[in-house]
Each structure stands twice: as C-alpha cells, then as structure tokens.
Motif scaffolding. Structure first.
Motif, PDB file in Angstrom:
ATOM      1  N   VAL A  97       0.869  -1.185   0.000  1.00 40.07           N
ATOM      2  CA  VAL A  97       0.000   0.000   0.000  1.00 40.07           C
ATOM      3  C   VAL A  97       0.899   1.227   0.000  1.00 40.07           C
ATOM      4  O   VAL A  97       1.862   1.300   0.764  1.00 40.07           O
ATOM      5  N   SER A  98       0.600   2.149  -0.885  1.00 47.55           N
ATOM      6  CA  SER A  98       1.394   3.367  -0.981  1.00 47.55           C
ATOM      7  C   SER A  98       1.365   4.125   0.339  1.00 47.55           C
ATOM      8  O   SER A  98       0.316   4.246   0.979  1.00 47.55           O
ATOM      9  N   LYS A  99       2.517   4.640   0.713  1.00 44.28           N
ATOM     10  CA  LYS A  99       2.574   5.468   1.919  1.00 44.28           C
ATOM     11  C   LYS A  99       1.731   6.728   1.754  1.00 44.28           C
ATOM     12  O   LYS A  99       1.370   7.358   2.732  1.00 44.28           O
ATOM     13  N   ASP A 100       1.386   7.053   0.509  1.00 47.52           N
ATOM     14  CA  ASP A 100       0.550   8.219   0.215  1.00 47.52           C
ATOM     15  C   ASP A 100      -0.940   7.892   0.235  1.00 47.52           C
ATOM     16  O   ASP A 100      -1.748   8.725  -0.177  1.00 47.52           O
ATOM     17  N   ASN A 101      -1.309   6.697   0.684  1.00 52.80           N
ATOM     18  CA  ASN A 101      -2.708   6.280   0.694  1.00 52.80           C
ATOM     19  C   ASN A 101      -3.131   5.850   2.109  1.00 52.80           C
ATOM     20  O   ASN A 101      -3.349   4.659   2.362  1.00 52.80           O
ATOM     21  N   PRO A 102      -3.248   6.811   3.035  1.00 52.29           N
ATOM     22  CA  PRO A 102      -3.577   6.452   4.416  1.00 52.29           C
ATOM     23  C   PRO A 102      -4.958   5.814   4.570  1.00 52.29           C
ATOM     24  O   PRO A 102      -5.165   5.017   5.485  1.00 52.29           O
ATOM     25  N   ASN A 103      -5.899   6.127   3.693  1.00 48.80           N
ATOM     26  CA  ASN A 103      -7.229   5.513   3.797  1.00 48.80           C
ATOM     27  C   ASN A 103      -7.148   4.011   3.550  1.00 48.80           C
ATOM     28  O   ASN A 103      -7.780   3.230   4.269  1.00 48.80           O
ATOM     29  N   ALA A 104      -6.409   3.607   2.548  1.00 51.42           N
ATOM     30  CA  ALA A 104      -6.250   2.177   2.282  1.00 51.42           C
ATOM     31  C   ALA A 104      -5.491   1.505   3.423  1.00 51.42           C
ATOM     32  O   ALA A 104      -5.864   0.419   3.866  1.00 51.42           O
ATOM     33  N   GLU A 105      -4.455   2.153   3.916  1.00 51.26           N
ATOM     34  CA  GLU A 105      -3.700   1.589   5.033  1.00 51.26           C
ATOM     35  C   GLU A 105      -4.614   1.365   6.238  1.00 51.26           C
ATOM     36  O   GLU A 105      -4.562   0.307   6.886  1.00 51.26           O
TER      37      GLU A 105
END
Length: 185
Positions: free
Chosen positions: A148-156
C-alpha cells in the motif's frame, strides 16, 4: 455478489486495475493518459498464466455490473506470472524496466484491489478482501500480503482494520510502499 472472473470480464477488469494502479500503469506503457493502458490490461486479463489473468481474480458484481476486483497469487509464482507481461511490454511498448519483487515465497500476494469510484465507501473492498481470506483458509497459505502506498492512508487504515500489519517498507517502481501482511488462521 462475489464470483471468479472469466475471460469475457477482461474489459471491466482492465479499467478497475488501471483505476487502482493509476500512474504505475502508465509507466508500463510509456504513455501519459490512462486510457492508453486499457488495451494492455484487457489483453492480459483475458489470458491464463500471468499476474493479471482472470484466473487470479475475484469480482464484485451488483445490478449495475462489475464494480470491484481483487487479484492475487502465490508469491512463489511472481517471476513465472510476471514474465509474459514484462516480455510483452518490452516488445510492444519499449518498457526497459526491471520491477522490484513485490512479494516472495511463503506469501499469498494480493496484487490489486480496486472499487469503482462511484461505489467506494460501500464496503465492497472489505467484502472482496474477506472473501479472498476465507478462500485462503482452505489452502496451504499462512500469510497474505500486499503493498500500500505510503501516500494512501485511507487504504492503510482499511487494511489495518481488517487485520493486516505493516511488516516493512518496500520500494517499487519509484514509489515507497508499506508491505502489510495478514496471518491466516
């Protein structure tokens, strides 16, 4: 309804994969617009024996059609499944890169999760992940992993709520990602 994909689903699968990959898909085709990548992913979604194959995909379908996908495979098969894709994009798009390994043996790798933009926030991604995890409980796999991209906190946050934990960070195609795993019990 969640069901296995079939070759004739390729057009819808391609659009959802590109929706999830965003700029990454463009790197493979060397183009500036996401529509340029659609034929590539349609081609591979309809074929067996590659990482984007219908064989590795579950779909979420409602009355409006296919609106979610999850794809995955045994991490030990990464190079085998990736080889036809890399060969094809080198020949047809001039791609010269050598992507880092996203996964490794001992992990069932969730390559892509995508929900149509107009269907997000309805729990479809969660249903797809839970369905895949339930299927994996009947296999030899003890871990499921994803990036998961570090730029995608919602997915994280979603993956964390579902029981995934960050195990390390990985570089992939110029981006920094969290490598998250779920222990299958």
């Amino acid at each position: 309804m969640i069901r296995p994909a079939i070759p004739t689903d390729a057009a819808q699968i391609a659009r959802l994969i590109i929706h999830a990959m965003e700029d990454l898909a463009l790197k493979f085709v060397g183009q500036s617009g996401p529509l340029k990548a659609i034929p590539l992913f349609e081609h591979f979604a309809a074929l067996p024996g590659n990482q984007y194959s219908y064989e590795n995909i579950l779909l979420y379908e409602d009355e409006s059609g296919i609106c979610g996908v999850i794809s995955g495979y045994d991490g030990a098969d990464l190079n085998l499944l990736r080889a036809p894709f890399l060969k094809y994009i080198a020949l047809n798009y001039g791609f010269k890169g050598e992507p880092e390994d996203e996964t490794q043996p001992g992990e069932y790798y969730i390559d892509c999760i995508s929900v149509a933009a107009d269907k997000q926030g309805q729990g479809i991604g969660k249903k797809l992940i839970n369905s895949l995890i339930e299927q994996l409980k009947t296999t030899k796999h003890t871990r499921a992993g994803l990036l998961v991209s570090k730029d995608n906190p919602n997915a994280e946050r979603l993956y964390t709520k579902l029981g995934f934990q960050i195990v390390n960070e990985r570089q992939f195609m110029g981006g920094t990602y969290y490598h998250m795993q779920y222990i299958i019990q």
